[in-house]
Motif scaffolding. Structure first.
Motif, PDB file in Angstrom:
ATOM      1  N   THR A 139       0.835  -1.193   0.000  1.00  0.00           N
ATOM      2  CA  THR A 139       0.000   0.000   0.000  1.00  0.00           C
ATOM      3  C   THR A 139       0.873   1.248   0.000  1.00  0.00           C
ATOM      4  O   THR A 139       1.784   1.381   0.811  1.00  0.00           O
ATOM      5  CB  THR A 139      -0.916   0.016   1.236  1.00  0.00           C
ATOM      6  N   LYS A 140       0.583   2.114  -0.877  1.00  0.00           N
ATOM      7  CA  LYS A 140       1.356   3.348  -0.985  1.00  0.00           C
ATOM      8  C   LYS A 140       0.874   4.354   0.055  1.00  0.00           C
ATOM      9  O   LYS A 140      -0.317   4.636   0.152  1.00  0.00           O
ATOM     10  CB  LYS A 140       1.210   3.926  -2.389  1.00  0.00           C
ATOM     11  N   VAL A 141       1.808   4.847   0.847  1.00  0.00           N
ATOM     12  CA  VAL A 141       1.487   5.818   1.894  1.00  0.00           C
ATOM     13  C   VAL A 141       1.630   7.216   1.319  1.00  0.00           C
ATOM     14  O   VAL A 141       2.641   7.556   0.703  1.00  0.00           O
ATOM     15  CB  VAL A 141       2.429   5.651   3.118  1.00  0.00           C
ATOM     16  N   ARG A 142       0.614   8.006   1.516  1.00  0.00           N
ATOM     17  CA  ARG A 142       0.636   9.350   0.987  1.00  0.00           C
ATOM     18  C   ARG A 142       1.614  10.227   1.763  1.00  0.00           C
ATOM     19  O   ARG A 142       1.926   9.965   2.928  1.00  0.00           O
ATOM     20  CB  ARG A 142      -0.759   9.963   1.057  1.00  0.00           C
ATOM     21  N   LEU A 143       2.046  11.271   1.096  1.00  0.00           N
ATOM     22  CA  LEU A 143       3.014  12.174   1.717  1.00  0.00           C
ATOM     23  C   LEU A 143       2.439  12.835   2.959  1.00  0.00           C
ATOM     24  O   LEU A 143       3.132  12.974   3.980  1.00  0.00           O
ATOM     25  CB  LEU A 143       3.447  13.237   0.700  1.00  0.00           C
ATOM     26  N   GLY A 144       1.176  13.232   2.906  1.00  0.00           N
ATOM     27  CA  GLY A 144       0.558  13.866   4.064  1.00  0.00           C
ATOM     28  C   GLY A 144       0.508  12.941   5.265  1.00  0.00           C
ATOM     29  O   GLY A 144       0.727  13.368   6.404  1.00  0.00           O
ATOM     30  N   ASP A 145       0.217  11.651   5.023  1.00  0.00           N
ATOM     31  CA  ASP A 145       0.193  10.687   6.122  1.00  0.00           C
ATOM     32  C   ASP A 145       1.578  10.509   6.727  1.00  0.00           C
ATOM     33  O   ASP A 145       1.729  10.369   7.953  1.00  0.00           O
ATOM     34  CB  ASP A 145      -0.335   9.342   5.625  1.00  0.00           C
ATOM     35  N   ARG A 146       2.586  10.488   5.859  1.00  0.00           N
ATOM     36  CA  ARG A 146       3.952  10.364   6.370  1.00  0.00           C
ATOM     37  C   ARG A 146       4.327  11.556   7.244  1.00  0.00           C
ATOM     38  O   ARG A 146       4.924  11.403   8.310  1.00  0.00           O
ATOM     39  CB  ARG A 146       4.929  10.254   5.208  1.00  0.00           C
ATOM     40  N   ILE A 147       3.969  12.752   6.787  1.00  0.00           N
ATOM     41  CA  ILE A 147       4.301  13.957   7.555  1.00  0.00           C
ATOM     42  C   ILE A 147       3.588  13.940   8.905  1.00  0.00           C
ATOM     43  O   ILE A 147       4.184  14.214   9.950  1.00  0.00           O
ATOM     44  CB  ILE A 147       3.947  15.211   6.750  1.00  0.00           C
TER      45      ILE A 147
END
Length: 332
Positions: A23-31
């Motif tokens: 599953t690809k984690v979005r940049l906003g979720d990572r931040i």
């Protein structure tokens, strides 16, 4: 003669099952995840830094102490032979906070129940605003009010308690003084200070009780009080404990109001209607400006004791909350 079972030929067109896609984690979720993790780590680092600072700064003063820090009642760290102890301060802190909690918690729970289950909507909203405003009143205002107005008005109550309940040691009045600047008065002032905090948090907890629980109790023929007793209070117990610990934290660490109301001394006295005793926070406020290096180290050492007391109380509260969650219905 053994026989072998023929195997079916492999289907050349049959494809292997696809590998599980990541599953690809979005940049906003990572931040957001990194920021949340960093905030948690920062909190632990700050707590550790505070503890290290208190220990380091208190070590020199404790090494110069000619008395027992945990059992001596005197406080004279600026003398040629420094001698100071924290037992009086711990006793006063615990007693004043206990008085405040005994008075404030039942009243705060009652206020929260009235706002959420008894008062009409308009009155409930007005009372909610008033409670929130009282929680924001500065400590110095409570201290001035307690010193100028409340303490003189409590002289009659002190005399009545001493006359009719003097057979109880804590209400036995040994000093025939004309002042009510006692631990009992301090406890009342602290109770008024922490009551809005406990009431505000408890009110929000009661508003989270599932409506289905309340309606089910009423449908079974319960009165409003019985519904509150079997559906609201069990569900809200963890929240009530958390609110009480929040109020206790302010009561234990309150400085200005206690320093203005209490007439301090460094002798342990169980008679809460007599002037005397002291608290850790008030002693720091009163002594810090006149203290030398050893004196400041002694005050920091007393602050370390208060820091440990706070951690122990919060840890005990967390254990109680975790044990009660299984029976409160909060997880249903």
């Amino acid at each position: 003669m053994s026989t072998t079972t023929p195997t079916a030929p492999a289907d050349p067109e049959r494809k292997a099952p696809p590998a599980k896609q990541r599953t690809k984690v979005r940049l906003g979720d990572r931040i957001f995840s990194g920021a949340a993790r960093g905030a948690g780590i920062s909190l632990l680092v700050i707590m550790a830094a505070i503890a290290i600072f208190l220990v380091v700064k208190a070590t020199d003063a404790l090494s110069e102490n000619n008395g027992s820090f945990l059992t001596d009642q005197g406080w004279d760290p600026n003398a040629a032979k420094p001698a100071f102890g924290v037992v009086t301060l711990v006793f006063g802190t615990v007693v004043s906070a206990t008085i405040a909690m005994i008075i404030a918690v039942p009243v705060a729970v009652g206020v929260a129940l009235f706002i959420t289950h008894y008062a009409p909507r308009r009155i409930a909203q007005t009372l909610g605003y008033i409670v929130d405003l009282l929680a924001a009143v500065p400590s110095v205002v409570y201290g001035l009010w307690g010193y100028i107005f409340l303490a003189p008005k409590l002289l009659g109550l002190h005399s009545w308690l001493a006359d009719y309940l003097g057979w109880i040691p804590i209400f036995d009045k040994e000093q025939a003084g004309v002042t009510a600047r006692t631990l009992f008065t301090v406890g009342i002032v602290l109770a008024i200070m922490i009551l809005p905090i406990i009431a505000a948090v408890t009110r929000e907890v009661f508003l989270q009780v599932p409506r289905a629980h309340e309606e089910a109790a009423l449908a079974l023929g319960a009165t409003r009080w019985e519904m509150i007793r079997v559906a609201v209070l069990p569900y809200g117990k963890p929240g009530i404990i958390s609110a009480s610990m929040l109020g206790l934290g302010r009561a234990v660490g309150e400085t200005i109001a206690v320093a203005m109301v209490l007439s301090p001394s460094f002798e342990v006295s169980v008679h809460i209607l007599d002037p005397g005793n002291n608290t850790i926070a008030a002693n720091i406020a009163n002594q810090f400006g006149e203290s030398g290096d050893i004196g400041r180290g002694a005050l920091i050492a007393s602050g370390l004791v208060l820091f440990i007391m706070t951690l122990l109380v919060n840890g005990a509260a967390r254990v109680v909350i975790n044990r009660r969650k299984a029976f409160s219905g909060a997880n249903s």
